[in-house]
Design an enzyme around this catalytic site. Sequence first.
Site, mmCIF file in Angstrom:
data_model
loop_
_atom_site.group_PDB
_atom_site.id
_atom_site.type_symbol
_atom_site.label_atom_id
_atom_site.label_comp_id
_atom_site.label_asym_id
_atom_site.label_seq_id
_atom_site.Cartn_x
_atom_site.Cartn_y
_atom_site.Cartn_z
ATOM 1 N N HIS A 1 0.848 -1.188 0.000
ATOM 2 C CA HIS A 1 0.000 0.000 0.000
ATOM 3 C C HIS A 1 0.882 1.236 0.000
ATOM 4 C CE1 HIS A 1 -3.156 2.827 1.072
ATOM 5 N NE2 HIS A 1 -3.984 1.904 0.621
ATOM 6 N N ASP B 1 -7.956 -5.481 0.131
ATOM 7 C CA ASP B 1 -8.494 -6.151 -1.055
ATOM 8 C C ASP B 1 -8.159 -7.630 -1.105
ATOM 9 O OD1 ASP B 1 -9.840 -4.029 -2.062
ATOM 10 O OD2 ASP B 1 -8.111 -3.206 -3.088
HETATM 11 N N1 CMC Z 1 4.166 -7.350 -5.089
HETATM 12 C C1 CMC Z 1 5.505 -7.341 -5.223
HETATM 13 N N2 CMC Z 1 6.290 -6.295 -5.002
HETATM 14 C C2 CMC Z 1 5.679 -5.166 -4.592
HETATM 15 C C3 CMC Z 1 4.289 -5.093 -4.410
HETATM 16 C C4 CMC Z 1 3.525 -6.237 -4.670
HETATM 17 N N3 CMC Z 1 2.204 -6.229 -4.508
HETATM 18 N N4 CMC Z 1 3.971 -3.848 -4.014
HETATM 19 C C5 CMC Z 1 5.115 -3.160 -3.937
HETATM 20 N N5 CMC Z 1 6.157 -3.970 -4.280
HETATM 21 C C6 CMC Z 1 7.588 -3.611 -4.257
HETATM 22 C C7 CMC Z 1 7.972 -2.702 -5.402
HETATM 23 O O1 CMC Z 1 8.382 -3.456 -6.531
HETATM 24 C C8 CMC Z 1 9.088 -1.912 -4.789
HETATM 25 O O2 CMC Z 1 10.242 -2.714 -4.747
HETATM 26 P P1 CMC Z 1 11.723 -2.071 -4.934
HETATM 27 O O3 CMC Z 1 11.884 -1.112 -3.781
HETATM 28 O O4 CMC Z 1 12.642 -3.222 -4.900
HETATM 29 O O5 CMC Z 1 11.700 -1.367 -6.257
HETATM 30 C C9 CMC Z 1 8.658 -1.718 -3.344
HETATM 31 O O6 CMC Z 1 7.818 -2.851 -3.079
HETATM 32 C C10 CMC Z 1 7.889 -0.425 -3.096
HETATM 33 O O7 CMC Z 1 6.759 -0.408 -3.939
HETATM 34 P P2 CMC Z 1 6.203 0.870 -4.721
HETATM 35 O O8 CMC Z 1 5.740 0.409 -6.077
HETATM 36 O O9 CMC Z 1 7.179 1.976 -4.635
HETATM 37 O O10 CMC Z 1 4.978 1.223 -3.820
HETATM 38 P P3 CMC Z 1 3.798 2.179 -4.228
HETATM 39 O O11 CMC Z 1 3.430 2.904 -3.000
HETATM 40 O O12 CMC Z 1 4.104 2.993 -5.436
HETATM 41 O O13 CMC Z 1 2.656 1.135 -4.654
HETATM 42 C C11 CMC Z 1 0.724 -0.215 -4.632
HETATM 43 C C12 CMC Z 1 1.580 0.792 -3.858
HETATM 44 C C13 CMC Z 1 -0.542 -0.522 -3.820
HETATM 45 C C14 CMC Z 1 0.315 0.353 -5.984
HETATM 46 C C15 CMC Z 1 1.558 -1.514 -4.817
HETATM 47 O O14 CMC Z 1 1.935 -2.044 -3.570
HETATM 48 C C16 CMC Z 1 0.804 -2.554 -5.630
HETATM 49 O O15 CMC Z 1 0.787 -2.492 -6.865
HETATM 50 N N6 CMC Z 1 0.136 -3.562 -4.947
HETATM 51 C C17 CMC Z 1 -0.633 -4.540 -5.649
HETATM 52 C C18 CMC Z 1 -1.979 -3.945 -6.028
HETATM 53 C C19 CMC Z 1 -2.903 -3.781 -4.842
HETATM 54 O O16 CMC Z 1 -3.083 -4.691 -4.050
HETATM 55 N N7 CMC Z 1 -3.548 -2.602 -4.752
HETATM 56 C C20 CMC Z 1 -4.550 -2.318 -3.738
HETATM 57 C C21 CMC Z 1 -4.190 -1.213 -2.826
HETATM 58 S S1 CMC Z 1 -5.299 -1.167 -1.403
HETATM 59 C C22 CMC Z 1 -6.832 -0.730 -2.010
HETATM 60 C C23 CMC Z 1 -6.900 0.623 -2.592
HETATM 61 O O17 CMC Z 1 -6.541 1.594 -1.915
HETATM 62 O O18 CMC Z 1 -7.367 0.738 -3.741
#
Ligand code: CMC
Length: 436
Positions: free
Chosen positions: A313, A371
């Site tokens: 998240h 989710d």
């Molecule tokens: N699976 C694998 N790796 C992940 C995931 C994941 N679900 N989420 C983040 N990471 C890794 C990412 O690759 C990065 O790694 P590194 O530092 O080595 O490059 C690190 O964790 C930080 O991630 P980020 O992409 O910088 O984090 P963000 O804040 O931009 O993304 C997110 C947040 C929710 C978009 C992401 O965690 C994600 O895509 N999760 C899966 C989709 C999901 O479940 N979304 C629902 C969110 S809750 C409901 C809502 O609010 O809608």
Amino acid sequence: MKLADNKATLSFSNGSPSIDLPVYQGNVGPDVVDIRKLYGQTGLFTYDPGFMSTAACQSSITYIDGDKGELLYRGYPIEQLATNCDYLETCHLLLHGELPNATQKRDFTKLVTNHTMVNEQMQFFLRGFRRDAHPMAIMTGLVGALSAFYHDSTDINNPQHREISAIRLIAKMPTLVAMAYKYTVGQPYMYPKNDLSYAGNFLHMMFATPCEEYIVNPVLERALDRIFILHADHEQNASTSTVRLCGSSGTNPFAAIAAGVACLWGPAHGGANEAALNMLGDIQKQGGVEKIGEFIKQVKDKNSGVKLMGFGHRVYKNYDPRAKLMQETCKEVLHEMGLENDPLFKLAMALEKIALEDDYFVSRKLYPNVDFYSGIVQRAIGIPVPLFTAVFALARTVGWIAQLNEMIGDPEYKIGRPRQLFTGSTNRQVPPLAQR
Ligand code: CMC
């Protein structure tokens, strides 16, 4: 918003004069540096794709402390609301700032209940869609189309119009989601039954048929109501910011909420519950629990593009408090439905356990989000996977409206108009066709 004692000073290494920027304090959470005059004073913009460090508005509705794993609606912890209140009380809180007393609760429930039917013409509009259309495609269309049916509540600058459109949207979303479902399965639409609770009525419109009586299961009713409460608002997330930006042009509330529905559809946002279940389905097809190790390997490989859906998240870096509550509900519903041994649910639990112990996820503070569990609960209730995000949209509608109304009432609100750092061609001449 209170002016802080300190100021921020921005200085430049090229000899340009430094400038002072005011700092404002909220009641809790990080202070903000007010950069509104930055461009006028320096000719500079700030650069913050993804709004990593930008507060786009002031708000008094929802507060999240991502490090503590805290979520408050109007100051009340989500755990207390989920345990002691129902969804319509939560709607009243988000819209009006306070929980209703007994009389207000009765009046508010009656008001919402009076608006649960949709214009009969809506079903002919619905017929224009293919039967296999994605429910979120249908919902984007149906919600936007409300502005074509309710002309007396489309003026966003008129408080009465805003009030009535808010009630209409909250009341009609369950009806529209259920209609979208019935349409795709070819069953007759079920009209709302106003002696049922908000969640009970939704279950009835989804699963009843005209052929036999439908009895609402109280465990499923409570579970669904909890899903609604937990998804009701989440401060300035992508879809809420979309609603604010869309509404900032003065467009009508139905159009602004339709924009929120469209944004929510994406798998990085509300679409994650559907994506999480599809992911589980794929692992199951490939061999189930035995294949988890291989799948986790792919997730860790940056080049694979595979993510563990339902994990991680932007704001919660400790745990998602909604996920904790949803996990409880998940256990209750699986027990009620006798699904504890269902292979897909067993797979989900095994995946959760492995991910929670794996250093990749632990070091990045990636925990299951709401989710991950809400998808499992919805599937157990019998809600088809493609409808999950539409249920999220139903629940989030009240948050979108509360935020939209707050924005309209904010004397500092302006049409949203971000700027850019331009990296394309500078001025050039159009060559004649033969020379291109
Ligand atoms: N699976 C694998 N790796 C992940 C995931 C994941 N679900 N989420 C983040 N990471 C890794 C990412 O690759 C990065 O790694 P590194 O530092 O080595 O490059 C690190 O964790 C930080 O991630 P980020 O992409 O910088 O984090 P963000 O804040 O931009 O993304 C997110 C947040 C929710 C978009 C992401 O965690 C994600 O895509 N999760 C899966 C989709 C999901 O479940 N979304 C629902 C969110 S809750 C409901 C809502 O609010 O809608």
